[in-house]
Design a protein around this motif. Structure first.
Motif, mmCIF file in Angstrom:
data_model
loop_
_atom_site.group_PDB
_atom_site.id
_atom_site.type_symbol
_atom_site.label_atom_id
_atom_site.label_comp_id
_atom_site.label_asym_id
_atom_site.label_seq_id
_atom_site.Cartn_x
_atom_site.Cartn_y
_atom_site.Cartn_z
ATOM 1 N N SER A 189 0.840 -1.189 0.000
ATOM 2 C CA SER A 189 0.000 0.000 0.000
ATOM 3 C C SER A 189 0.883 1.249 0.000
ATOM 4 O O SER A 189 2.110 1.170 0.104
ATOM 5 C CB SER A 189 -0.916 -0.009 1.226
ATOM 6 N N PHE A 190 0.253 2.421 -0.114
ATOM 7 C CA PHE A 190 0.981 3.684 -0.015
ATOM 8 C C PHE A 190 1.041 4.094 1.450
ATOM 9 O O PHE A 190 0.011 4.150 2.128
ATOM 10 C CB PHE A 190 0.273 4.776 -0.810
ATOM 11 N N PRO A 191 2.236 4.403 1.953
ATOM 12 C CA PRO A 191 2.317 4.806 3.370
ATOM 13 C C PRO A 191 1.599 6.122 3.639
ATOM 14 O O PRO A 191 0.973 6.294 4.687
ATOM 15 C CB PRO A 191 3.824 4.909 3.625
ATOM 16 N N TYR A 192 1.683 7.052 2.684
ATOM 17 C CA TYR A 192 1.033 8.361 2.861
ATOM 18 C C TYR A 192 0.312 8.741 1.563
ATOM 19 O O TYR A 192 0.830 9.530 0.761
ATOM 20 C CB TYR A 192 2.067 9.440 3.225
ATOM 21 N N PRO A 193 -0.861 8.182 1.329
ATOM 22 C CA PRO A 193 -1.584 8.497 0.084
ATOM 23 C C PRO A 193 -2.025 9.958 0.065
ATOM 24 O O PRO A 193 -2.440 10.508 1.091
ATOM 25 C CB PRO A 193 -2.783 7.552 0.137
ATOM 26 N N THR A 194 -1.926 10.564 -1.108
ATOM 27 C CA THR A 194 -2.245 11.991 -1.217
ATOM 28 C C THR A 194 -3.416 12.270 -2.148
ATOM 29 O O THR A 194 -4.046 13.326 -2.040
ATOM 30 C CB THR A 194 -1.012 12.771 -1.722
ATOM 31 N N ILE A 195 -3.715 11.372 -3.072
ATOM 32 C CA ILE A 195 -4.799 11.591 -4.026
ATOM 33 C C ILE A 195 -5.878 10.540 -3.797
ATOM 34 O O ILE A 195 -5.608 9.480 -3.212
ATOM 35 C CB ILE A 195 -4.287 11.547 -5.478
ATOM 36 N N PRO A 196 -7.100 10.791 -4.254
ATOM 37 C CA PRO A 196 -8.211 9.852 -4.010
ATOM 38 C C PRO A 196 -7.935 8.444 -4.517
ATOM 39 O O PRO A 196 -8.326 7.466 -3.876
ATOM 40 C CB PRO A 196 -9.377 10.502 -4.754
ATOM 41 N N LYS A 203 -7.259 1.644 1.098
ATOM 42 C CA LYS A 203 -8.370 1.096 1.873
ATOM 43 C C LYS A 203 -8.687 -0.335 1.457
ATOM 44 O O LYS A 203 -8.857 -1.227 2.293
ATOM 45 C CB LYS A 203 -9.601 1.984 1.697
ATOM 46 N N VAL A 204 -8.742 -0.575 0.148
ATOM 47 C CA VAL A 204 -9.064 -1.920 -0.356
ATOM 48 C C VAL A 204 -7.922 -2.891 -0.070
ATOM 49 O O VAL A 204 -8.141 -4.032 0.355
ATOM 50 C CB VAL A 204 -9.362 -1.858 -1.866
ATOM 51 N N GLN A 205 -6.687 -2.452 -0.329
ATOM 52 C CA GLN A 205 -5.539 -3.341 -0.134
ATOM 53 C C GLN A 205 -5.400 -3.775 1.315
ATOM 54 O O GLN A 205 -5.180 -4.948 1.615
ATOM 55 C CB GLN A 205 -4.260 -2.631 -0.602
ATOM 56 N N GLU A 206 -5.530 -2.838 2.242
ATOM 57 C CA GLU A 206 -5.376 -3.180 3.662
ATOM 58 C C GLU A 206 -6.531 -4.033 4.155
ATOM 59 O O GLU A 206 -6.351 -4.906 5.013
ATOM 60 C CB GLU A 206 -5.246 -1.905 4.478
ATOM 61 N N SER A 207 -7.721 -3.798 3.628
ATOM 62 C CA SER A 207 -8.867 -4.625 4.012
ATOM 63 C C SER A 207 -8.672 -6.065 3.574
ATOM 64 O O SER A 207 -8.918 -7.009 4.333
ATOM 65 C CB SER A 207 -10.148 -4.058 3.399
ATOM 66 N N ALA A 208 -8.198 -6.246 2.326
ATOM 67 C CA ALA A 208 -7.978 -7.596 1.817
ATOM 68 C C ALA A 208 -6.803 -8.268 2.524
ATOM 69 O O ALA A 208 -6.833 -9.468 2.805
ATOM 70 C CB ALA A 208 -7.724 -7.537 0.313
#
Length: 311
Positions: A189-196, A203-208
């Protein structure tokens, strides 16, 4: 001579005193009637719902497994000890073992209920684990076949909606956190996401990714022996308890109709192939970036409420 006689007499008195302190008269046949009355008779005290709540499986499945281990292994077959007293039945031994796995409590917890000494209960658990692994390990602890993997991919796609944007990649991949290197088989995942787009992907990657963590939590929640301090000093016993818990868990899922791949379809035998390019393909950072990019684009395209204007 008198001194020797006194020593012998004292030793006999100590033996008698020791035996009187440790020997407990247990009525095994009467003890069998208690669990039968509570759970296993035609009209038991506790119904199917209570049985499942306390044994984690249906009574039908439990009795089937008791019959299997009794039929195949002498330890679980009823016999007589040196005093011509009947031994514990397979039902009593399996009940003790399953309850130890379920609760994680000391082996003498059911001393009064099953009239079974601590050493006998420990012996029951050890033999039960060995037997379950021998009978069912090949089916319920198998390595996933290509058929299993196809069904797992399908179930994962239905739940999380994560193919890879219509692209086909040669190697598989794992959803991981940030500590892993940028290799092709790791999708981080991105440690610090900046764009939608990045936020939606995170959100999806961490949920899965948490499916694996939750799977172990469910296993520990069901079999208390996995979450309690282990009393065994032998590594083999600890390993067998973990394997047995996993086998019973998978067995119950299949019996309840919740297994993703309930049928074991073997792969045809193939000759091993040595490919010198495998390592470089797995370590390819460009593929790692490409897979994550396609993940992000796929999720963004399938997220209708994504606010593109924020980009």
């Amino acid at each position: 001579m008198q001194f020797v006689c006194d020593i012998v007499a004292q030793a006999e008195e100590e033996d008698t005193a020791t035996s009187s302190r440790t020997y407990v008269q247990r009525d095994r046949e009467h003890a069998l009637e208690i669990p039968k009355r509570d759970y296993f008779d035609e009209n038991p005290t506790h119904g199917e719902a209570t049985f499942r709540d306390r044994f984690w499986m249906s009574k039908r499945l439990c009795l089937k497994r008791v019959g299997d281990v009794e039929a195949r292994f002498e330890y679980f077959q009823e016999g007589e000890d040196a005093r011509k007293k009947k031994s514990f039945t397979a039902l009593q031994k399996c009940t003790s073992a399953i309850k130890q796995l379920e609760t994680g409590n000391p082996p003498d917890e059911f001393n009064d209920y099953l009239s079974m000494a601590r050493t006998t209960s420990s012996e029951c658990l050890e033999n039960f684990c060995n037997v379950i692994i021998q009978i069912y390990g090949k089916e319920f602890l198998r390595r996933p076949t290509s058929h299993d993997i196809t069904l797992l991919y399908k179930a994962h796609k239905v739940k999380h909606g994560i193919p890879v944007n219509g692209r086909l990649y040669k190697r598989g991949y794992y959803l991981t956190d940030g500590i892993y290197p940028n290799w092709s088989m790791f999708v981080k995942s991105f440690p610090y996401p900046t764009i939608p787009k990045e936020k939606a992907f995170k959100k999806v990657q961490e949920s899965a990714r948490k499916d694996v963590e939750i799977a172990f939590s469910v296993l520990k929640g069901k079999w208390g022996i996995l979450r309690r301090p282990n009393r065994h000093l032998k590594l083999a016993n600890i390993r067998n308890e973990v394997y047995t818990s996993m086998i019973l868990h998978n067995m119950i899922l299949k019996d309840d109709g919740n297994a993703i791949s309930p049928v074991h379809i073997r792969d045809p035998p193939v000759e091993p192939v040595i490919d010198d390019n495998v390592l470089s393909e797995l370590h390819d950072e460009a593929t790692h970036i490409s897979i994550r990019f396609n993940f992000v684009e796929h999720i963004a395209r399938n997220t209708p409420d994504l606010d593109e204007d924020e980009e």
